[in-house]
Design an enzyme around this catalytic site. Structure first.
Site, PDB file in Angstrom:
ATOM      1  N   HIS A 486       1.026  -0.748   0.144  1.00 43.35           N
ATOM      2  CA  HIS A 486      -0.133  -0.292  -0.107  1.00 43.35           C
ATOM      3  C   HIS A 486       1.167   1.031   0.169  1.00 43.35           C
ATOM      4  CE1 HIS A 486      -3.795   2.216   1.062  1.00 43.35           C
ATOM      5  NE2 HIS A 486      -2.855   3.164   1.536  1.00 43.35           N
ATOM      6  N   ASP A 528      -0.574  -9.637   0.780  1.00 42.01           N
ATOM      7  CA  ASP A 528       0.701  -9.084  -0.653  1.00 42.01           C
ATOM      8  C   ASP A 528      -0.674  -8.291  -1.232  1.00 42.01           C
ATOM      9  OD1 ASP A 528       2.666  -7.678  -1.406  1.00 42.01           O
ATOM     10  OD2 ASP A 528       2.621  -9.408  -2.652  1.00 42.01           O
ATOM     11  N   GLU A 537       1.214  -1.505   4.464  1.00 43.76           N
ATOM     12  CA  GLU A 537       1.652  -0.939   4.249  1.00 43.76           C
ATOM     13  C   GLU A 537       3.126  -0.280   4.609  1.00 43.76           C
ATOM     14  OE1 GLU A 537      -1.399   3.090   5.463  1.00 43.76           O
ATOM     15  OE2 GLU A 537       0.219   4.914   4.652  1.00 43.76           O
TER      16      GLU A 537
HETATM   17  O1  G3I Z   1      -2.162  -1.023  20.643  1.00 48.92           O
HETATM   18  C1  G3I Z   1      -2.953  -1.587  20.947  1.00 48.92           C
HETATM   19  C2  G3I Z   1      -3.031  -2.409  20.664  1.00 48.92           C
HETATM   20  O2  G3I Z   1      -2.745  -2.736  22.589  1.00 48.92           O
HETATM   21  C3  G3I Z   1      -4.618  -4.062  20.873  1.00 48.92           C
HETATM   22  O3  G3I Z   1      -3.908  -4.756  21.591  1.00 48.92           O
HETATM   23  C4  G3I Z   1      -4.221  -3.502  19.353  1.00 48.92           C
HETATM   24  C5  G3I Z   1      -5.898  -4.416  18.782  1.00 48.92           C
HETATM   25  O4  G3I Z   1      -6.004  -4.700  17.853  1.00 48.92           O
HETATM   26  O5  G3I Z   1      -4.415  -2.344  18.969  1.00 48.92           O
HETATM   27  C6  G3I Z   1      -3.543  -1.779  19.373  1.00 48.92           C
HETATM   28  O6  G3I Z   1      -3.445  -0.396  18.421  1.00 48.92           O
HETATM   29  C7  G3I Z   1      -3.538  -0.143  17.308  1.00 48.92           C
HETATM   30  C8  G3I Z   1      -2.510   0.851  16.564  1.00 48.92           C
HETATM   31  O7  G3I Z   1      -1.995   0.647  15.831  1.00 48.92           O
HETATM   32  C9  G3I Z   1      -0.941  -0.121  17.454  1.00 48.92           C
HETATM   33  O8  G3I Z   1       0.059   1.034  16.702  1.00 48.92           O
HETATM   34  C10 G3I Z   1      -4.861   0.495  17.046  1.00 48.92           C
HETATM   35  O9  G3I Z   1      -6.226  -1.011  17.002  1.00 48.92           O
HETATM   36  C11 G3I Z   1      -4.432   1.011  15.446  1.00 48.92           C
HETATM   37  O10 G3I Z   1      -5.812   1.557  14.696  1.00 48.92           O
HETATM   38  C12 G3I Z   1      -3.446   2.603  14.987  1.00 48.92           C
HETATM   39  O11 G3I Z   1      -3.657   2.455  14.072  1.00 48.92           O
HETATM   40  C13 G3I Z   1      -2.990   3.362  13.584  1.00 48.92           C
HETATM   41  C14 G3I Z   1      -3.166   3.719  12.051  1.00 48.92           C
HETATM   42  O12 G3I Z   1      -2.193   4.604  11.511  1.00 48.92           O
HETATM   43  C15 G3I Z   1      -4.708   3.846  12.013  1.00 48.92           C
HETATM   44  O13 G3I Z   1      -4.554   5.196  12.769  1.00 48.92           O
HETATM   45  C16 G3I Z   1      -1.171   2.466  13.499  1.00 48.92           C
HETATM   46  O14 G3I Z   1      -0.464   2.857  14.468  1.00 48.92           O
HETATM   47  C17 G3I Z   1      -0.029   4.027  12.773  1.00 48.92           C
HETATM   48  O15 G3I Z   1       0.794   3.121  11.579  1.00 48.92           O
HETATM   49  C18 G3I Z   1      -0.664   4.121  11.227  1.00 48.92           C
HETATM   50  O16 G3I Z   1       0.077   5.331  10.627  1.00 48.92           O
HETATM   51  C19 G3I Z   1      -1.280   5.757   9.534  1.00 48.92           C
HETATM   52  C20 G3I Z   1      -1.498   7.643   9.276  1.00 48.92           C
HETATM   53  O17 G3I Z   1      -2.539   7.175  10.260  1.00 48.92           O
HETATM   54  C21 G3I Z   1      -1.669   7.156   8.051  1.00 48.92           C
HETATM   55  N1  G3I Z   1      -0.092   7.188   7.840  1.00 48.92           N
HETATM   56  C22 G3I Z   1      -0.306   6.099   7.689  1.00 48.92           C
HETATM   57  C23 G3I Z   1       0.795   5.863   8.869  1.00 48.92           C
HETATM   58  C24 G3I Z   1       0.822   4.194   7.825  1.00 48.92           C
HETATM   59  O18 G3I Z   1      -0.556   3.300   8.173  1.00 48.92           O
HETATM   60  O1  9MR Z   2      -4.080   5.492   1.913  1.00 42.64           O
HETATM   61  C1  9MR Z   2      -4.088   6.188   3.469  1.00 42.64           C
HETATM   62  C2  9MR Z   2      -3.199   4.967   4.372  1.00 42.64           C
HETATM   63  O2  9MR Z   2      -1.811   5.784   4.293  1.00 42.64           O
HETATM   64  C3  9MR Z   2      -4.163   4.409   5.434  1.00 42.64           C
HETATM   65  O3  9MR Z   2      -3.399   4.333   6.646  1.00 42.64           O
HETATM   66  C4  9MR Z   2      -4.806   3.831   5.761  1.00 42.64           C
HETATM   67  C5  9MR Z   2      -5.706   3.926   7.641  1.00 42.64           C
HETATM   68  O4  9MR Z   2      -6.125   5.360   7.566  1.00 42.64           O
HETATM   69  O5  9MR Z   2      -6.091   4.951   5.201  1.00 42.64           O
HETATM   70  C6  9MR Z   2      -5.608   4.503   3.737  1.00 42.64           C
HETATM   71  O6  9MR Z   2      -6.692   5.021   2.657  1.00 42.64           O
HETATM   72  C7  9MR Z   2      -8.253   4.990   2.782  1.00 42.64           C
HETATM   73  C8  9MR Z   2      -9.313   5.259   3.120  1.00 42.64           C
HETATM   74  O7  9MR Z   2      -8.641   4.906   4.715  1.00 42.64           O
HETATM   75  C9  9MR Z   2     -10.608   4.631   3.069  1.00 42.64           C
HETATM   76  N1  9MR Z   2     -10.492   5.001   2.055  1.00 42.64           N
HETATM   77  C10 9MR Z   2      -9.603   4.165   1.552  1.00 42.64           C
HETATM   78  C11 9MR Z   2      -7.808   4.618   1.134  1.00 42.64           C
HETATM   79  C12 9MR Z   2      -7.280   4.415   0.606  1.00 42.64           C
HETATM   80  O8  9MR Z   2      -7.426   2.696   0.649  1.00 42.64           O
END
Ligand code: G3I
Ligand code: 9MR
Length: 559
Positions: A486, A528, A537
């Site tokens: 991704h 994948d 991602e």
């Molecule tokens: O820490 C808890 C854990 O205790 C639990 O067991 C587990 C169950 O699912 O969840 C854990 O938390 C998760 C956390 O990531 C862990 O780091 C949350 O559910 C999960 O929603 C959270 O996801 C984050 C995600 O954004 C959604 O907000 C990721 O950490 C974070 O790396 C990711 O970052 C994104 C940016 O928002 C946008 N750009 C891309 C980037 C990478 O995907």
């Molecule tokens: O591309 C986005 C990615 O960087 C983020 O980690 C993810 C979760 O916040 O969201 C992706 O974007 C998606 C959006 O959340 C829902 N519509 C489709 C987007 C692209 O797959």
């Protein structure tokens, strides 16, 4: 070697140093006969051994066997063969086994640069038109101030794209920069020689610092000069489509200042000030002032958490991109105070650290305490005001945490610390593996215990293929690697292989993206496919942790 490739032999698909422990894992319910190492160049068998049954079963209940060929130390290109079973992916043994991978893990940041054309001279077939000049960014209503009312146009170019998306987030830049700057501080001699073939290669700065500077310049522009506060992110309101960067042209905004952003910014600027000082004394002063201004703003605004939903109820347009909405700020205070204290020796910062909870926590974007503590340990010799008992406690906690990971790894089917606890499989689990590896490497550097180095390398083995899916999770390195990450830069150019040197997020049974996954088992929950942002991602904070692990391991071997 006429055996068929077997998916059930799992090993590091890049390879090994001649003198290190070398172990492959085989999944099989049947008892296995002998194994051999096949020299691909010489076309002959060069080593023979017997599989040993591993006590622990996999999370899916399978029996595994260990093929230990540590005694084999010849350089070259090889395969493992198991009679009546199959052969492994190829691997190499070499003293510089991780040199190319180390470079690629850092070169990945060059590919992520915003606001500039990526040239074929440096990027080969992945050359592309630049996107996101970010010279016309609007102040979002959530960030409006008297000096900068909503709609004010600000210039904030450069920086790296955060991940598969094109936005730039201060919190995640924070841990990314801290990790890369610490990598440089830990191994300066290694980086004095490393060449990444980026536009700045050949100037007086080590290439890793040139690359870091691209993002540091952007971060500086995220500080409001009027009050020192730092905007949480620079983003479009919604995620862009899967298009090339120069075609992703929706309006970008500077969004609400936050305490986490200010403190992470302060930590990075303070660390940068001491690292860049020998190369640019003027730059060092700028970074130091920026750090102090952000710190002072945070003292005035200690509780400004980023809550995207609440913000969207109050302001238009709604912002639905990455939140990085950490609600727990104790660790950010400690990280910033640590870096400021090391750079200034000002005892005001020490007073924050003095009573801190020194318990070990694995770093992640929302847990940065130990970024600061690793730095304090690295600079111990110059910090004589810190009481010896305090420093000892910090080091005892580091070693104890490393020991716990090391022993857990020994009782794990894939023989790596990663995965010993199924809770390790979160969004970005491969960064968990990398950060465990960093801890183990730091423990080894502290007390020289060989077992810690072995465990750090075991997590690299895990990332590069000795795991429950059989993927080497780094694009372009290994035989079975992610082909559909991704990653907008990759998905928008389907005619090209994915950009190389990027570690994908990895197995994550929460499957928040709702894509089709081959399995629900925690360590197999990886898809994948480009829709799978929750397992496939790429992201700069994960890249930084991986770059630390692989460069650190290669640099340690060179020492
Ligand atoms: O820490 C808890 C854990 O205790 C639990 O067991 C587990 C169950 O699912 O969840 C854990 O938390 C998760 C956390 O990531 C862990 O780091 C949350 O559910 C999960 O929603 C959270 O996801 C984050 C995600 O954004 C959604 O907000 C990721 O950490 C974070 O790396 C990711 O970052 C994104 C940016 O928002 C946008 N750009 C891309 C980037 C990478 O995907
Ligand atoms: O591309 C986005 C990615 O960087 C983020 O980690 C993810 C979760 O916040 O969201 C992706 O974007 C998606 C959006 O959340 C829902 N519509 C489709 C987007 C692209 O797959």
């Amino acid at each position: 070697n006429t055996l068929e490739l077997s998916e059930f032999i799992r090993l590091n698909q890049v390879g090994y140093f001649p003198d290190q422990s070398k172990v492959a894992i085989v999944l099989s319910e049947e008892t296995l006969g002998g194994f051999f190492i096949w020299d691909i160049t010489a076309q002959r068998i060069v080593f023979e051994g017997r599989p040993e049954k591993v006590e622990a079963k996999t999370l899916s209940g399978n029996t595994v066997w260990k093929l230990d060929f540590t005694g084999f130390s010849q350089e070259g290109n090889f395969e493992i063969g198991l009679v009546d079973f199959g052969k492994s992916h190829p691997f190499s043994v070499h003293r510089e086994i991780y040199s190319d991978l180390s470079n690629a893990a850092l070169k990945a940041f060059y590919f992520q640069r915003a606001s500039v054309d990526i040239l074929s001279e440096f990027a080969g077939k992945w050359a592309r038109t630049g996107g996101h000049p970010d010279t016309q960014v609007e102040i979002h209503p959530s960030a409006a101030s008297t000096a900068r009312p909503a709609g004010t146009v600000i210039s904030a170019p450069k920086g790296w794209y955060d991940a598969g998306d094109y936005n730039k987030y201060i919190v995640n830049s924070g841990i990314t920069m801290g990790t890369l700057l610490s990598l440089y501080e830990a191994f300066p001699a290694f980086f004095a020689k490393q060449k990444l073939n980026i536009p700045e290669s050949g100037n007086a700065l080590p290439d890793i610092l040139d690359e870091v500077l691209w993002n540091l310049d952007w971060m500086l522009s995220m500080q409001d000069p009027a009050d020192g506060g730092v905007y949480h992110k620079l983003t479009t309101a919604k995620f862009e489509g899967m298009v090339e960067p120069h075609k992703a042209v929706n309006q970008r905004y500077l969004v609400q200042k936050s305490t986490a952003a200010a403190l992470d910014f302060a930590a990075v600027m303070a660390q940068a000030s001491r690292i860049f000082k020998p190369f640019s004394p003027e730059g060092a002063v700028v970074y130091q002032k920026a750090a102090e201004k952000a710190w002072n703003w945070a003292i005035q605004n200690p509780e400004l958490r980023y809550r995207q939903n609440e913000m969207n109820e109050a302001f238009d347009p709604d912002v639905t991109t990455g939140a990085y909405g950490d609600q727990n700020l104790g660790d950010e205070w400690i990280w910033a105070a640590s870096e400021l204290y090391i750079s200034t020796h000002n005892l005001d910062y020490w007073s924050i650290l003095e009573d801190a909870d020194l318990e070990y926590h694995l770093p992640s974007w929302s847990q940065v305490k130990w970024l600061g503590f690793y730095s304090l340990i690295r600079h111990e010799d110059a910090l004589s005001q810190i009481p010896v008992e305090w420093m000892s406690m910090l080091k005892i906690n580091l070693i104890a945490a490393a020991k716990a990971y090391q022993s857990a790894g020994q009782n794990q089917p894939y023989l790596s610390p990663m995965g010993a606890d199924p809770k390790d499989f979160i969004w970005g689990s491969n960064a968990v593996a990398s950060n465990q590896g960093i801890l183990l490497l730091e423990a080894y550097r502290l007390n020289g215990e060989e077992g810690f180095l072995q465990s750090a390398r075991a997590n690299l083995d895990y990332i590069l293929g000795r795991n429950a899916t059989g993927f080497s999770y780094v694009t372009g390195f290994g035989s079975k690697t992610p082909l559909h990450p991704h990653h907008r830069l990759a998905t928008s150019r389907p005619e090209l292989p994915p950009l190389p040197g990027f570690m994908v997020g990895g197995p994550n049974p929460a499957q928040q993206d709702k894509c089709a996954y081959p399995s629900k088992v925690p360590d197999e929950s990886y898809a994948d496919v480009s829709c799978s942002y929750a397992s496939n991602e790429i992201a700069i904070n994960w890249s930084a942790a991986f770059a630390y692990l692989v460069n650190g391991i290669q640099a340690t071997e060179a020492e």
